[in-house]
Scaffold this active site. Structure first.
Site, PDB file in Angstrom:
ATOM      1  N   SER A 163       0.841  -1.191   0.000  1.00  0.00           N
ATOM      2  CA  SER A 163       0.000   0.000   0.000  1.00  0.00           C
ATOM      3  C   SER A 163       0.886   1.254   0.000  1.00  0.00           C
ATOM      4  O   SER A 163       1.734   1.405  -0.878  1.00  0.00           O
ATOM      5  CB  SER A 163      -0.939  -0.052   1.215  1.00  0.00           C
ATOM      6  OG  SER A 163      -1.913   0.956   1.152  1.00  0.00           O
ATOM      7  N   ARG A 233     -11.788   6.475  10.184  1.00  0.00           N
ATOM      8  CA  ARG A 233     -11.373   5.076  10.118  1.00  0.00           C
ATOM      9  C   ARG A 233     -12.449   4.204   9.490  1.00  0.00           C
ATOM     10  O   ARG A 233     -12.149   3.278   8.726  1.00  0.00           O
ATOM     11  CB  ARG A 233     -11.041   4.573  11.520  1.00  0.00           C
ATOM     12  CG  ARG A 233     -10.639   3.109  11.583  1.00  0.00           C
ATOM     13  CD  ARG A 233      -9.417   2.847  10.729  1.00  0.00           C
ATOM     14  NE  ARG A 233      -8.911   1.489  10.950  1.00  0.00           N
ATOM     15  CZ  ARG A 233      -7.914   0.951  10.286  1.00  0.00           C
ATOM     16  NH1 ARG A 233      -7.297   1.661   9.344  1.00  0.00           N
ATOM     17  NH2 ARG A 233      -7.500  -0.269  10.533  1.00  0.00           N
ATOM     18  N   ASP A 339      -8.804  -6.132  -4.952  1.00  0.00           N
ATOM     19  CA  ASP A 339      -8.377  -4.853  -4.372  1.00  0.00           C
ATOM     20  C   ASP A 339      -8.860  -3.734  -5.289  1.00  0.00           C
ATOM     21  O   ASP A 339      -8.291  -3.489  -6.338  1.00  0.00           O
ATOM     22  CB  ASP A 339      -6.851  -4.841  -4.241  1.00  0.00           C
ATOM     23  CG  ASP A 339      -6.324  -3.571  -3.584  1.00  0.00           C
ATOM     24  OD1 ASP A 339      -7.114  -2.649  -3.326  1.00  0.00           O
ATOM     25  OD2 ASP A 339      -5.101  -3.506  -3.342  1.00  0.00           O
ATOM     26  N   HIS A 372      -8.132  -5.033  -0.480  1.00  0.00           N
ATOM     27  CA  HIS A 372      -6.826  -4.416  -0.244  1.00  0.00           C
ATOM     28  C   HIS A 372      -6.110  -5.045   0.945  1.00  0.00           C
ATOM     29  O   HIS A 372      -4.881  -5.180   0.941  1.00  0.00           O
ATOM     30  CB  HIS A 372      -7.007  -2.919  -0.016  1.00  0.00           C
ATOM     31  CG  HIS A 372      -5.717  -2.155   0.084  1.00  0.00           C
ATOM     32  ND1 HIS A 372      -4.790  -2.146  -0.928  1.00  0.00           N
ATOM     33  CD2 HIS A 372      -5.208  -1.384   1.088  1.00  0.00           C
ATOM     34  CE1 HIS A 372      -3.750  -1.401  -0.563  1.00  0.00           C
ATOM     35  NE2 HIS A 372      -3.979  -0.933   0.651  1.00  0.00           N
ATOM     36  N   ASP A 373      -6.842  -5.448   1.959  1.00  0.00           N
ATOM     37  CA  ASP A 373      -6.241  -6.031   3.155  1.00  0.00           C
ATOM     38  C   ASP A 373      -5.529  -7.357   2.890  1.00  0.00           C
ATOM     39  O   ASP A 373      -4.828  -7.868   3.772  1.00  0.00           O
ATOM     40  CB  ASP A 373      -7.301  -6.248   4.234  1.00  0.00           C
ATOM     41  CG  ASP A 373      -7.426  -5.054   5.177  1.00  0.00           C
ATOM     42  OD1 ASP A 373      -6.653  -4.090   5.011  1.00  0.00           O
ATOM     43  OD2 ASP A 373      -8.305  -5.080   6.056  1.00  0.00           O
TER      44      ASP A 373
END
Length: 398
Positions: A163, A233, A339, A372-373
Site C-alpha cells: 500500500s 477510520r 483490491d 486491499h487487506d
C-alpha cells in the site's frame, strides 16, 4: 519480465515467531530538508531490527509501513502486541530472518515513537500539533536512508512495502537507486486516483470538523477528536475490504431481530443511533478502537502524503521516464484481484513503465477475495510468491 502463477501454496516447517522484541530510537541532529521547503531541524526515528547483519552488510531488507502501521513489523512486544507483518517476517517465513537483517522504521510525522505532531517542538517546548510540517513519501525515504546509513549499510538487499509502504519502496529506486538492489511493491499504485483522493478528503473533513479538533491543537485543550477520527477510520476501512469479503463475513445480518423490530416501531430517532446490522457494529468497533490509539494530526499528514505521491508529475506525466534511472534495480510487483482501492490495473501501470525501460521486473496477480487487506494476510499463494522472490534476493546477498 517474469510472471508468477498464483497456484497452490505449500507448507514450510519450523516457522517460528521472532519472539520478544524491543523498539529502539535514533536521534538525528542534522536538519532534514523537506520537499515543501520546510526543514525538520531535530528529530527521532523509532525502529526495530530482526535477524543478524552479515559481515559485508549485504543482507539488509527495509520494510516500509502503510498508513496506520509502524516500525513494529514482527515479533511481539512485552505487552503482547504482535507485529503487523509477523506472518511474513520471521525465522523460516517468506522474509526469513535466519537469512536477512530486517529493519522496520516509523516515519516522521507518525505517532508511534518517531517525531510527529504529538512530540514537543524544540523551538517552543509544546507539541507541534498543526504546526508540524507537511511530509511526503520522498521525505520519509530520505529519513529512512539516513537511518540505514547509520546502521552501517551502504546498499540494501531489498526494500519492501504494501500500500503506502509500496509507494515508499518505489520511491527508494527513484531517489536512492544505488542504495538498493531489489524493490518489492505490494498492493500499491504509481499515484492515487481521484476517487482515492476523494475518500481521503471525506475522512479528513470528518476530523477537522469535529468540535474537539481545535484547529489541530487539541492537546492543549485536553481533548481528542475521537468522533471525527472514528468516522475517518470507518470510511477508510470500507475501502480496505472487498464487497465479497464483507458479504461473506457479515451479509445483511442483523444484530438482534427483536431489537430491530422494536427500533422500527420507535421511528427515525432510534434508527439513526442504533447498531442494527452486523457490518455497522464491526465498523463502529474498528473506528472506536482506532480513535483510542491513533493521532488525528498524523492521520491528516499521512493521507496528504498519499495524495501527493506522483513520481510521473516531474516528468510530464510519463511514468516510464520517472523510472529511467532505476535500470540497475530489480522489481517484484504484486497485486490482488479484488483490491479495488489499489486495483491490479494500477500495478500493471508500474510494470509497463519498468518494461518500457527494459528493467528486470516480476509481476504476480493473486486471486484473493479479501480486497486491499489481502497484503496483510497469510494467503499461501501470495506467501509462495514472496518466498520465491526473497530466495532470489538471498542468492545475491551472500
Amino acid at each position: 519480465m517474469s510472471v508468477f502463477r498464483s497456484g497452490a501454496g505449500f507448507f514450510v516447517a519450523n516457522m517460528t515467531s521472532i519472539g520478544l522484541v524491543t523498539p529502539q530510537q535514533m536521534h538525528f541532529a542534522e536538519p532534514l530538508p523537506l520537499r515543501s521547503g520546510a526543514v525538520l531541524a531535530d528529530y527521532m526515528l523509532a525502529y526495530e531490527t530482526y535477524g543478524t547483519l552479515n559481515a559485508d552488510a549485504s543482507n539488509a531488507v527495509l520494510v516500509c509501513h502503510a498508513l496506520n502501521a509502524s516500525h513494529h513489523v514482527a515479533g511481539t512486544w512485552a505487552d503482547g502486541s504482535r507485529g503487523w507483518w509477523d506472518n511474513l517476517v520471521g525465522p523460516g517465513k517468506p522474509l526469513d530472518t535466519n537469512r536477512f537483517f530486517v529493519i522496520g522504521v516509523n516515519n516522521p510525522g507518525s505517532c508511534f515513537g518517531s517525531t510527529g505532531p504529538m512530540q514537543p517542538n524544540p523551538a517552543t517546548g509544546r507539541p507541534y500539533g498543526a504546526s508540524f510540517p507537511v511530509v511526503t513519501v520522498e521525505d520519509w525515504v530520505d529519513a529512512q536512508a539516513r537511518l540505514v546509513q547509520r546502521l552501517g549499510i551502504t546498499q540494501l538487499a531489498a526494500v519492501v512495502g504494501g500500500s503506502l509502504g509500496g509507494m515508499q519502496a518505489l520511491a527508494w529506486t527513484l531517489r536512492h537507486p544505488q542504495a538498493v538492489r531489489h524493490c518489492v511493491a505490494v498492493a500499491t499504485a504509481p499515484n492515487l486516483s481521484a476517487q482515492n483522493i476523494a475518500f481521503n478528503e471525506v475522512a479528513r473533513r470528518a476530523i477537522v470538523t469535529d468540535p474537539d479538533f481545535h484547529g489541530g491543537d487539541f492537546y492543549a485543550h485536553g481533548v481528542l477528536p475521537r468522533r471525527g477520527l472514528t468516522v475517518a477510520r470507518m470510511i477508510g476501512h470500507i475501502t480496505y475490504l472487498s464487497d465479497d469479503a464483507m458479504g461473506a463475513k457479515f451479509g445483511r445480518q442483523l444484530q438482534n431481530l427483536e431489537s430491530a423490530a422494536d427500533g422500527a416501531k420507535s421511528g427515525l430517532a432510534f434508527s439513526t443511533q442504533a447498531v442494527e446490522f452486523q457490518i455497522e457494529s464491526y465498523l463502529r468497533h474498528q473506528g472506536d478502537k482506532f480513535s483510542q490509539y491513533f493521532d488525528a494530526n498524523t492521520y491528516l499528514l499521512i493521507t496528504r502524503a498519499l495524495d501527493y505521491f506522483d513520481p510521473a508529475l516531474d516528468h510530464g506525466g510519463d511514468l516510464a521516464r520517472a523510472f529511467a534511472g532505476a535500470c540497475d534495480n530489480r522489481f517484484l510487483v504484486v497485486s490482488f484481484t479484488t483490491d479495488w482501492r489499489f486495483a491490479p490495473a494500477r500495478s500493471r501501470e508500474i510494470v509497463k513503465a519498468l518494461v518500457d525501460n527494459a528493467i528486470d521486473v516480476s509481476y504476480a496477480e493473486i486471486d484473493a477475495p479479501q480486497g486491499h487487506d489481502a497484503f496483510l494476510l497469510e494467503d499461501p499463494r501470495y506467501h509462495a510468491v514472496m518466498r520465491a522472490y526473497f530466495d532470489r534476493v538471498a542468492a545475491t546477498s551472500t
